[in-house]
Scaffold this motif. Sequence first.
Motif, short mmCIF file in Angstrom:
data_model
loop_
_atom_site.label_atom_id
_atom_site.label_comp_id
_atom_site.label_asym_id
_atom_site.label_seq_id
_atom_site.Cartn_x
_atom_site.Cartn_y
_atom_site.Cartn_z
N PRO A 35 83.44 16.52 45.82
CA PRO A 35 83.89 17.79 46.11
C PRO A 35 84.00 19.02 47.42
O PRO A 35 84.22 19.59 47.63
CB PRO A 35 82.79 18.55 45.35
CG PRO A 35 81.86 17.98 45.01
CD PRO A 35 81.40 16.42 44.94
N GLY A 36 83.02 18.02 48.51
CA GLY A 36 83.04 19.47 49.62
C GLY A 36 81.25 19.59 49.73
O GLY A 36 80.60 19.57 48.61
N PRO A 37 81.29 20.09 50.65
CA PRO A 37 79.87 21.32 50.54
C PRO A 37 79.24 22.13 49.64
O PRO A 37 80.67 22.79 49.59
CB PRO A 37 80.05 21.49 52.49
CG PRO A 37 81.12 20.83 52.89
CD PRO A 37 81.80 20.74 51.56
N LYS A 38 78.38 22.51 49.53
CA LYS A 38 77.47 23.00 48.92
C LYS A 38 78.08 24.50 49.44
O LYS A 38 77.77 24.99 50.97
CB LYS A 38 76.35 23.22 48.72
CG LYS A 38 74.66 24.30 47.60
CD LYS A 38 73.49 23.90 47.01
CE LYS A 38 73.79 24.39 46.45
NZ LYS A 38 72.30 24.15 46.04
N GLY A 39 77.88 25.26 48.94
CA GLY A 39 79.02 27.00 48.94
C GLY A 39 80.12 26.83 49.30
O GLY A 39 81.20 27.87 48.90
N ILE A 40 80.74 25.83 49.14
CA ILE A 40 82.50 25.68 48.99
C ILE A 40 82.64 24.56 47.87
O ILE A 40 84.12 25.42 47.10
CB ILE A 40 82.85 25.00 50.60
CG1 ILE A 40 82.60 26.00 51.46
CG2 ILE A 40 84.09 24.50 50.99
CD1 ILE A 40 82.66 25.28 53.19
N HIS A 56 75.08 26.03 42.60
CA HIS A 56 75.57 24.93 42.47
C HIS A 56 76.74 24.08 42.52
O HIS A 56 77.30 24.03 43.70
CB HIS A 56 75.93 25.35 40.56
CG HIS A 56 74.68 25.60 39.77
ND1 HIS A 56 73.81 24.85 39.45
CD2 HIS A 56 74.78 27.15 38.92
CE1 HIS A 56 72.66 25.98 38.33
NE2 HIS A 56 73.96 27.27 38.75
N GLY A 57 77.31 22.65 42.39
CA GLY A 57 77.79 22.43 42.75
C GLY A 57 77.55 21.47 44.36
O GLY A 57 76.47 22.01 44.57
N GLY A 58 79.05 21.09 44.78
CA GLY A 58 78.97 20.73 46.28
C GLY A 58 78.31 19.25 46.07
O GLY A 58 77.90 18.38 44.85
N ASP A 59 78.76 18.17 47.23
CA ASP A 59 78.76 16.86 47.69
C ASP A 59 77.07 16.58 47.36
O ASP A 59 77.20 15.97 46.27
CB ASP A 59 78.74 16.09 48.81
CG ASP A 59 79.57 16.21 49.40
OD1 ASP A 59 80.95 16.84 48.35
OD2 ASP A 59 79.85 16.25 50.75
N ASP A 60 75.87 17.36 46.92
CA ASP A 60 74.97 16.40 46.75
C ASP A 60 73.81 17.27 45.43
O ASP A 60 73.40 16.56 44.60
CB ASP A 60 73.29 17.27 47.69
CG ASP A 60 73.93 16.77 48.65
OD1 ASP A 60 74.06 15.12 49.28
OD2 ASP A 60 73.96 17.87 50.03
#
Length: 217
Positions: A35-40, A56-60
Motif C-alpha cells: 500500500p505504500g509507506p506508513k503514514g501514507i 496502522h497500515g503501510g508496507d510493513d
Amino acid sequence: MNLGRAKTVTYTDHPDGVTGIDKRPVDEPVRVTAPGPKGIGASGLAGDAVCHTRHHGGDDQAVYAVAREDLDAWERELGRTLTNGSFGENLTTEGLDVSGALIGERWRIGRDVVLEVTSGRIPCRTFQSHLGEPGWVKRFTQRGAPGAYLRVITPGEVRASDPIEIAHRPDHDVTVAVQFRAVTTERALLPRLLAAGGALHPESLEAARKYMQRHGS
C-alpha cells in the motif's frame, strides 16, 4: 479473508472519530498489493479501511493475520463468540502457528500472493473498546500471542479458501512472539531481534539498535 469499512465510533483517537477495526469475512476475491509507506499507505487489501494511518497500515503492516486456534482459545476464556475478523485481522488462518512464525518467514497464499512476516500487533485502546473487554490491552499483552503483521512481496488475488504454504523460513530463531515480548514486556530481548535483520519491522529494528547503543551486548 476479512475486510473492514470506516465506522464512526466514540472510542478512537482518530481526529474524525472513525475506525476500520470491525472486519467482516468476504467470499469474493480480494486484490493484495503493497500500500505504500506508513503514514501514507493504508491496507494491503483492496476495499479494506485503515483509518488511522499514523499507527496502522503501510508496507510493513499491510496485512494482519490471526490464528483461528487463538480466537478459539480466547472464546473459551472469555465465554463469548469471536467470529473471523473479531480482532481486526485480515487473515484468519487454520493450522498455522502465527505467533510462532519467524520474522522474515514467507507465506504463499493461493497461486500468486507472497507475504513476509514483519512483527506482532501491539494492542491499543481502540482494540480494547471494540471488543468491550475491560483491561484487554494488558490481558492481550500478557498472553503474548499477538498475531502477525506481514508485508506484500508478490501482489495478486486471494480468496477465503486459498491454502497458505510456508515458502521460506529464515535461519534464525526470532519469532513473532519473541519480537512482541521484546518491544512490550521484556526489553532485554531487544538485541536478539537484530538476528532477523532487514526483515524486521523498521520500528522494532530501530528500537533494538537504540537499546544496543545504550546498553551494549
